[in-house]
Design a protein around this motif. Structure first.
Motif, short mmCIF file in Angstrom:
data_model
loop_
_atom_site.label_atom_id
_atom_site.label_comp_id
_atom_site.label_asym_id
_atom_site.label_seq_id
_atom_site.Cartn_x
_atom_site.Cartn_y
_atom_site.Cartn_z
N GLU A 83 0.83 -1.21 0.00
CA GLU A 83 0.00 0.00 0.00
C GLU A 83 0.86 1.26 0.00
O GLU A 83 0.52 2.25 -0.65
N ALA A 84 2.00 1.21 0.71
CA ALA A 84 2.90 2.36 0.72
C ALA A 84 3.46 2.60 -0.68
O ALA A 84 3.58 3.75 -1.14
N GLY A 85 3.80 1.51 -1.38
CA GLY A 85 4.29 1.63 -2.76
C GLY A 85 3.22 2.22 -3.66
O GLY A 85 3.51 3.09 -4.50
N PHE A 86 1.98 1.78 -3.50
CA PHE A 86 0.89 2.32 -4.31
C PHE A 86 0.66 3.79 -3.98
O PHE A 86 0.49 4.62 -4.90
N GLN A 87 0.68 4.14 -2.71
CA GLN A 87 0.48 5.54 -2.30
C GLN A 87 1.58 6.43 -2.88
O GLN A 87 1.31 7.55 -3.34
N ARG A 88 2.81 5.95 -2.83
CA ARG A 88 3.93 6.71 -3.39
C ARG A 88 3.74 6.91 -4.89
O ARG A 88 3.88 8.03 -5.42
N GLN A 89 3.37 5.85 -5.59
CA GLN A 89 3.14 5.93 -7.03
C GLN A 89 1.98 6.88 -7.34
O GLN A 89 2.06 7.69 -8.28
N PHE A 90 0.92 6.84 -6.55
CA PHE A 90 -0.24 7.70 -6.77
C PHE A 90 0.12 9.16 -6.49
O PHE A 90 -0.29 10.07 -7.22
N SER A 91 0.89 9.37 -5.44
CA SER A 91 1.32 10.74 -5.10
C SER A 91 2.16 11.35 -6.22
O SER A 91 1.97 12.52 -6.59
N GLU A 92 3.08 10.56 -6.73
CA GLU A 92 3.91 11.04 -7.84
C GLU A 92 3.05 11.36 -9.06
O GLU A 92 3.28 12.36 -9.75
N PHE A 93 2.05 10.53 -9.30
CA PHE A 93 1.16 10.76 -10.43
C PHE A 93 0.41 12.08 -10.25
O PHE A 93 0.30 12.87 -11.21
N ALA A 115 -1.61 -1.53 -10.49
CA ALA A 115 -1.07 -1.59 -9.12
C ALA A 115 -2.19 -1.76 -8.10
O ALA A 115 -2.05 -2.53 -7.13
N MET A 116 -3.30 -1.05 -8.30
CA MET A 116 -4.42 -1.14 -7.37
C MET A 116 -5.04 -2.55 -7.44
O MET A 116 -5.33 -3.15 -6.40
N GLU A 117 -5.21 -3.07 -8.63
CA GLU A 117 -5.77 -4.42 -8.78
C GLU A 117 -4.84 -5.47 -8.17
O GLU A 117 -5.30 -6.44 -7.56
N ARG A 118 -3.54 -5.27 -8.33
CA ARG A 118 -2.55 -6.18 -7.74
C ARG A 118 -2.63 -6.15 -6.21
O ARG A 118 -2.58 -7.19 -5.55
N ALA A 119 -2.80 -4.95 -5.65
CA ALA A 119 -2.91 -4.81 -4.19
C ALA A 119 -4.18 -5.50 -3.68
O ALA A 119 -4.16 -6.19 -2.65
N LEU A 120 -5.28 -5.34 -4.40
CA LEU A 120 -6.54 -5.98 -4.01
C LEU A 120 -6.43 -7.50 -4.12
O LEU A 120 -6.92 -8.24 -3.25
#
Length: 191
Positions: A83-93, A115-120
């Motif tokens: 989730e931290a990796g996804f949040q970082r990627q989303f923030s950069e976006f 990334a979101m589907e992978r996390a789910l």
């Protein structure tokens, strides 16, 4: 001959024969009177217990729960990392989305979606693994408890052992039942 005829008539007389049968039956009932109430009390006996309370008291349950908690902690750490990796990627976006060309914007959005589907999917798979681990860890414990309950039920002559954890039997007559918990606990300690 007269005596033989009288004897023959008295044996064949249905009223005398019935009176003798009634006397014999009354005599048997008087003999069995002290035994019948005890037999009637034992005819329908039920054991009552809380299966969940017994499970919680078993040392194996504590060890299995510790192992499950350890697996859950590992899963939670990995989930937080993802989730931290996804949040970082989303923030950069979010920071660069206005400066991206349309094709790059769609690519980044697609990457975020993946990334979101992978996390789910990781969450679902992780939960399934935890559920499987729970079954694997607790099934032998529950089978051991159930075996002890069956042995106690047979030894104590119960017709039925009622698990009081559910509301299926909100009242069980205390004259027809007893708490089977101490007997099952003792059986678990023996084996």
């Amino acid at each position: 001959m007269k005596a033989h005829l009288l004897h023959h008539i008295s044996i064949n007389d249905p009223t005398k024969h019935q009176i003798m049968n009634h006397k014999a039956l009354l005599f048997l009932l008087l003999l069995l009177a002290p035994v019948l109430p005890a037999a009637a009390q034992n005819a329908a006996r039920y054991g009552c217990l809380s299966r969940q309370a017994l499970l919680r008291q078993m040392p194996e349950t504590h060890r299995a729960q510790q192992e499950l908690d350890s697996l859950r902690a590992q899963f939670d750490r990995e989930t937080q990392y993802n989730e931290a990796g996804f949040q970082r990627q989303f923030s950069e976006f979010l920071q660069v989305q206005k400066s991206l060309s349309e094709p790059l914007l769609r690519k980044r959005q697609a990457d975020l979606q993946v990334a979101m589907e992978r996390a789910l999917a990781f969450r679902r798979e992780g939960q399934a693994l935890l559920d499987d681990a729970r079954k694997r860890l607790f099934r032998p414990i529950e089978e051991r408890l159930d075996a002890a309950i069956r042995v106690v039920g047979a030894e104590r002559g119960y017709d039925l052992v009622i698990d009081t954890d559910s509301s299926a039997a909100p009242y069980v007559s205390p004259t027809l039942s007893e708490d089977a918990t101490p007997f099952v606990r003792e059986k678990l300690v023996q084996h």
